[in-house]
Design a protein around this motif. Sequence first.
Motif, mmCIF file in Angstrom:
data_model
loop_
_atom_site.group_PDB
_atom_site.id
_atom_site.type_symbol
_atom_site.label_atom_id
_atom_site.label_comp_id
_atom_site.label_asym_id
_atom_site.label_seq_id
_atom_site.Cartn_x
_atom_site.Cartn_y
_atom_site.Cartn_z
ATOM 1 N N TYR A 134 0.816 -1.225 0.000
ATOM 2 C CA TYR A 134 0.000 0.000 0.000
ATOM 3 C C TYR A 134 0.846 1.269 0.000
ATOM 4 C CZ TYR A 134 -3.911 -2.976 1.652
ATOM 5 O OH TYR A 134 -4.872 -3.930 1.799
ATOM 6 N N GLN A 165 -5.126 1.768 12.619
ATOM 7 C CA GLN A 165 -6.201 1.918 13.617
ATOM 8 C C GLN A 165 -6.683 0.569 14.146
ATOM 9 O OE1 GLN A 165 -9.572 4.241 12.428
ATOM 10 N NE2 GLN A 165 -8.330 6.022 11.922
ATOM 11 N N MET A 166 -6.757 -0.402 13.227
ATOM 12 C CA MET A 166 -7.274 -1.701 13.657
ATOM 13 C C MET A 166 -6.388 -2.349 14.721
ATOM 14 S SD MET A 166 -7.442 -5.290 11.802
ATOM 15 C CE MET A 166 -8.433 -4.985 10.361
ATOM 16 N N CYS A 188 -11.291 -2.696 9.792
ATOM 17 C CA CYS A 188 -10.453 -1.742 9.062
ATOM 18 C C CYS A 188 -11.374 -0.721 8.402
ATOM 19 C CB CYS A 188 -9.646 -2.484 8.002
ATOM 20 S SG CYS A 188 -8.968 -1.359 6.771
ATOM 21 N N VAL A 242 -10.834 1.208 6.030
ATOM 22 C CA VAL A 242 -10.689 1.255 4.561
ATOM 23 C C VAL A 242 -11.522 0.129 3.921
ATOM 24 C CG1 VAL A 242 -9.049 1.172 2.638
ATOM 25 C CG2 VAL A 242 -8.351 2.220 4.814
ATOM 26 N N GLU A 258 -10.492 -8.585 4.612
ATOM 27 C CA GLU A 258 -10.969 -7.631 5.632
ATOM 28 C C GLU A 258 -12.297 -6.978 5.242
ATOM 29 O OE1 GLU A 258 -7.973 -4.713 6.447
ATOM 30 O OE2 GLU A 258 -6.536 -6.187 7.157
ATOM 31 N N MET A 305 -0.645 4.911 5.721
ATOM 32 C CA MET A 305 0.300 4.263 4.806
ATOM 33 C C MET A 305 0.965 5.307 3.907
ATOM 34 S SD MET A 305 0.869 0.934 4.535
ATOM 35 C CE MET A 305 0.345 -0.539 5.386
HETATM 36 FE FE1 SF4 Z 1 -4.698 -0.964 9.026
HETATM 37 FE FE2 SF4 Z 1 -4.483 -2.042 6.578
HETATM 38 FE FE3 SF4 Z 1 -6.742 -0.883 7.310
HETATM 39 FE FE4 SF4 Z 1 -4.586 0.633 6.867
HETATM 40 S S1 SF4 Z 1 -5.675 -0.586 5.344
HETATM 41 S S2 SF4 Z 1 -6.022 0.779 8.618
HETATM 42 S S3 SF4 Z 1 -2.980 -0.750 7.608
HETATM 43 S S4 SF4 Z 1 -5.849 -2.705 8.239
#
Ligand code: SF4
Length: 305
Positions: free
Chosen positions: A25, A87-88, A173, A175, A201, A264
């Motif tokens: 990422y 965050q997760m 997550c 995202v 996820e 990221m």
């Molecule tokens: Fe965490 Fe991956 Fe979600 Fe970013 S994309 S918040 S690194 S789980």
Amino acid sequence: MSDEIIKEIEQLKKDKNAIILAHNYQPKEIQEIADFVGDSLELCIKASDVDDSDMIIFCGVNFMAETAAIINPDKKVLLPDNRANCQMADMISLEELKSAKKEHPDCEVVLYVNSRAETKSEADIVCTSANAGKVVSSLSSDEFIFAPDHNLGVYAGKESGKTPIIVPEDGHCYVHTMFKPEDIEKARAEHPDAKIVVHPECNDDVRQLADYVESTGGMVRLAKDPEISKLIVGTEIDLATRLARENPGKEFLPLRRDAFCLTMKIITLEKVRDALKEEKYEVVVDDEIASKARIGIQRMLDLSN
Ligand code: SF4
Ligand code: 13P
């Protein structure tokens, strides 16, 4: 300007005998200067095989750098920006995990690698999104405690035929939970010739509608399949950057353009250079926590061999 910084990075890397590891990422320019780009599992495996380097510059988020530090207690592991968190990973506390263990003393604990070192020290085994089903299948009990991603816990349960006890109930997550069934329906209507892949996820209703469910590393392999010419990607937006770079002539579209993991992206070329120059920010894990956390990480790595 960036050519100059890249030259500086190359020189500093040699001077300090450093290796740069980057997650899928990371922004394009970071992926391009990295010695190795991969998903969480591939990065873990790579971090367990860096004997020739003295220093690891980890371009990703803090749980990834912490994992590299746990595996390499004698090396300097640097995160170019110490605000790069997931965050997760902070959604499960040590107390919550300990109380789940007390409530279910016969269950083994599977901890998603997206977690902090101190919670990993309470795990029997760690997993990533690439091997969650395989890790859970390797357990002796039919029920297992899983933390902290609710969606991955459900997915690992389905893959293995075992029953997850997920803590906390709402670990997620931000995202990947953005994706909705309507996004898949819209993509199918607009691109009937494309295949759709989503990350584990994502919510179950989204996963059910996709053609494939893969970790980011699995998506990289899928993109190379000669049968695939157009792929819609349900994960963080920069994964499509890597797929396009490695597969000229094929088309890769993000399932949502706003699927963006903010932390990221806070790593820049300047910060990588400064990390090498000033040896910051060092990721230090307490020895006792690291030695306990290493057991679950090593058990996962042994399954990968
Ligand atoms: Fe965490 Fe991956 Fe979600 Fe970013 S994309 S918040 S690194 S789980
Ligand atoms: P991967 O295991 O696919 O690298 O995913 C890591 C992650 O943080 C997903 O958001």
